[in-house]
Enzyme design. Sequence first.
Site, short mmCIF file in Angstrom:
data_model
loop_
_atom_site.label_atom_id
_atom_site.label_comp_id
_atom_site.label_asym_id
_atom_site.label_seq_id
_atom_site.Cartn_x
_atom_site.Cartn_y
_atom_site.Cartn_z
NE ARG A 89 50.40 110.74 56.36
CZ ARG A 89 49.41 110.93 55.72
NH1 ARG A 89 48.96 111.79 54.98
NH2 ARG A 89 48.11 109.96 55.99
CG HIS A 176 51.70 108.34 52.87
ND1 HIS A 176 50.38 107.92 52.89
CD2 HIS A 176 51.98 108.30 54.41
CE1 HIS A 176 50.00 107.48 54.12
NE2 HIS A 176 50.93 107.79 54.98
#
Length: 312
Positions: A89, A176
């Site tokens: 990410r 996350h």
Amino acid sequence: MAKQKVTVVGAGHVGATVAQRLVENQLADVALVDIVEGLAQGKALDMMQSAATLGFDTTIVGSDNYEHTNNSDVIIVTAGIARKPGMSRDDLLTTNQKIVTQVVKETIQRSPNAIYIVVSNPLDVMTFVAWQTSGLPANRVVGMAGVLDSSRYAAFIAEAIDCSIKDVRAMVLGGHGDSMVPVPEYSTVNGVPITQLLSADVIDQINERTKHGGAEIVSYLKTGSAYYAPAASAVAMAESILLDANRLLPACAYVTGEYGIENVYCGVPVVLNRHGVERIVEIELRDHSYKLLHQSAKTVKELCEKIAAVPL
Ligand code: APR
């Protein structure tokens, strides 16, 4: 109650699915925006044409500019590039930073009272970027990650125990990314901690699979990342805000001293209502989870410092 309005920016996989769920569930009228000419218009028109069959009277309008977004109650930011196999990410950092900054500048002037839900990755840093760009109080900018990660955790728990997913409540905190923190001590089957139902080894395996739950899907899809569960999670948060429901959900919020963590966006349990993050809830964590949460917050902070150095 008067109908409320949600702007969804990004009409790609996540954004379009969010928009679809919002209108089909009659939660709000939706303005869908995408930079690609015709994309949001086409998808919005298609969804409108399902209204008679499905029986909803909320409306959706699509555009490649922000003309229909005025006075939105909630703005959901899904614009950006998604991961491809082998990418983390964090690899999306600078591209999505520019996109999220532009999106917030465009939307905030038209909807100064909105609450932002950020979905673009890397999530915690993009939520920080959105908050900084908006100039809003931090409780009005929240990121979607904990609901999704907890939902993935719950799915794996139900599968391992072979019980109904309806009875599973799971909690994942922290950033996350690879540093996320599944919290077995607050993950239960109808109140029974999973630590009493599964061996430590199996819990470890499930924790690892949860941390890489997004990558597992990317490796199958090859050209994009997950969107059904991410969209469902963003809509659950929007619903708690729109209905002033005070749900306690794990979400990416600005932490100022809670859990001994200072001034960083990170996944923590929050109460979500029409004010956005009504409050961060401090729960007692075992030492192990507490340490992992600190490490995770540190990782996010380092990324935030990295982008602060990048000129837009
Ligand atoms: N303004 C508006 N829309 C934009 C902009 C911009 N500046 N830049 C890109 N977009 C749009 C793209 O045109 C595309 O339609 O954002 C959309 C993103 O959609 P997808 O590529 O399908 O990606 P998606 O799977 O929806 O993921 C979006 O959410 O989960 C995260 O990591 C994921 O950051 C990614 C984001």
